[in-house]
Design an enzyme around this catalytic site. Sequence first.
Site, PDB file in Angstrom:
ATOM      1  N   ALA A   1      19.138 -54.356 -13.502  1.00 28.53           N
ATOM      2  CA  ALA A   1      18.442 -53.070 -13.665  1.00 28.53           C
ATOM      3  C   ALA A   1      18.860 -52.460 -14.998  1.00 28.53           C
ATOM      4  O   ALA A   1      19.271 -51.307 -15.075  1.00 28.53           O
ATOM      5  CB  ALA A   1      18.735 -52.129 -12.499  1.00 28.53           C
TER       6      ALA A   1
ATOM      7  N   HIS B   1      19.361 -50.834 -18.627  1.00 26.19           N
ATOM      8  CA  HIS B   1      18.806 -49.697 -19.360  1.00 26.19           C
ATOM      9  C   HIS B   1      19.491 -49.621 -20.727  1.00 26.19           C
ATOM     10  O   HIS B   1      20.220 -50.552 -21.126  1.00 26.19           O
ATOM     11  CB  HIS B   1      18.953 -48.395 -18.576  1.00 26.19           C
ATOM     12  CG  HIS B   1      20.351 -48.113 -18.100  1.00 26.19           C
ATOM     13  ND1 HIS B   1      21.414 -47.887 -18.942  1.00 26.19           N
ATOM     14  CD2 HIS B   1      20.861 -48.004 -16.845  1.00 26.19           C
ATOM     15  CE1 HIS B   1      22.509 -47.649 -18.247  1.00 26.19           C
ATOM     16  NE2 HIS B   1      22.203 -47.729 -16.970  1.00 26.19           N
TER      17      HIS B   1
ATOM     18  N   GLY C   1      21.958 -48.039 -21.802  1.00 26.18           N
ATOM     19  CA  GLY C   1      23.412 -48.130 -21.760  1.00 26.18           C
ATOM     20  C   GLY C   1      23.873 -49.572 -21.788  1.00 26.18           C
ATOM     21  O   GLY C   1      24.776 -49.942 -22.551  1.00 26.18           O
ATOM     22  N   HIS C   2      23.240 -50.402 -20.957  1.00 24.07           N
ATOM     23  CA  HIS C   2      23.561 -51.832 -20.973  1.00 24.07           C
ATOM     24  C   HIS C   2      23.222 -52.445 -22.335  1.00 24.07           C
ATOM     25  O   HIS C   2      23.972 -53.285 -22.862  1.00 24.07           O
ATOM     26  CB  HIS C   2      22.773 -52.570 -19.892  1.00 24.07           C
ATOM     27  CG  HIS C   2      23.070 -52.137 -18.498  1.00 24.07           C
ATOM     28  ND1 HIS C   2      22.203 -51.369 -17.767  1.00 24.07           N
ATOM     29  CD2 HIS C   2      24.141 -52.356 -17.692  1.00 24.07           C
ATOM     30  CE1 HIS C   2      22.704 -51.148 -16.561  1.00 24.07           C
ATOM     31  NE2 HIS C   2      23.890 -51.727 -16.495  1.00 24.07           N
TER      32      HIS C   2
ATOM     33  N   GLY D   1      31.351 -50.265 -20.512  1.00 19.36           N
ATOM     34  CA  GLY D   1      31.072 -48.899 -20.922  1.00 19.36           C
ATOM     35  C   GLY D   1      32.161 -47.933 -20.493  1.00 19.36           C
ATOM     36  O   GLY D   1      32.745 -48.070 -19.414  1.00 19.36           O
TER      37      GLY D   1
ATOM     38  N   GLN E   1      36.782 -47.841 -13.564  1.00 19.10           N
ATOM     39  CA  GLN E   1      36.580 -49.289 -13.563  1.00 19.10           C
ATOM     40  C   GLN E   1      37.135 -49.922 -14.827  1.00 19.10           C
ATOM     41  O   GLN E   1      37.842 -50.941 -14.772  1.00 19.10           O
ATOM     42  CB  GLN E   1      35.093 -49.604 -13.436  1.00 19.10           C
ATOM     43  CG  GLN E   1      34.735 -51.076 -13.631  1.00 19.10           C
ATOM     44  CD  GLN E   1      33.259 -51.325 -13.511  1.00 19.10           C
ATOM     45  OE1 GLN E   1      32.738 -51.439 -12.401  1.00 19.10           O
ATOM     46  NE2 GLN E   1      32.552 -51.405 -14.628  1.00 19.10           N
TER      47      GLN E   1
END
Length: 281
Positions: A34, A36, A38-39, A152, A158
């Site tokens: 999915a 976007h 950011g990725h 990110g 994480q």
Amino acid sequence: MQIFTTTQDLRTFICQFKSQNPQKTIGLVPTMGALHKGHLSLIEASLTVCDCTIVSIFVNPTQFGENEDFNQYPRKKEADLHICAKAGVEIVFMPEVSQMYPLDSTLQTTFNAPAAMANVLEGKTRQGHFNGVLQVVLKLFNLVRPDKAFFGRKDAQQLLIIQKMVQDLFLPLEIVPCPIVRNEEGLALSSRNAYLSPSGITQALRISASLNAVTKAIMRGIKDSYELKRIALEVLEGLEVEYLVIVNHELQNIEQIQKNSTLILVVVRIEGVRLLDNLWF
């Protein structure tokens, strides 16, 4: 662009690539799909500094809790592949669950995240979540053997836990933290933003505004965590703030901020949508 769906095909490629190109570097961008902007920023960061970029697309079941619907997580295979191809990605690794977890769950080797970092904040209500994250990330590191892996800063907890794993296990790779990607108005990009109404979007902008207010206060010389939290919460007044904390990179609460080792984390629910943002200082 090549697409691999089995661990064996990926390992064969990695072995050949490393034997034929011993001086060239591999960058890994782990995702659950999915994709976007950011990725895409992580992919572009890898393409800039690495000779070969591998994007993994895998919805990892072991990081989903009992009350979290693994089957409902968005899967956009064709769109994701189009984004990767257009960006110039060399390899996409898109395995089925049986490839990553070939044994019965009772026979699998599991991995425990450091409790002091994993059972607080995001992990407080998602017991075992970070164990599952580290399990799949370590599998990917062992399969790809990357020189650099890109994550990110938006998923701050994480990122810090993965960095800790790499340090503790002496893994031979560099974790590259990448900046939070925002829209023109400052809202941190997230797939969850799509669930917000126009009014909700307007309210959500107060999250980044609260962090901007904290930044300005720090620039004025304010270092007291209590005062900085008060400033942020004033901007967020009337919103459902799940938590706003000021911690060090071990996720321990601190009374005074210190440069290069402080993290301000905020989670706000707007129209039932849980939104995360943070400030690294």
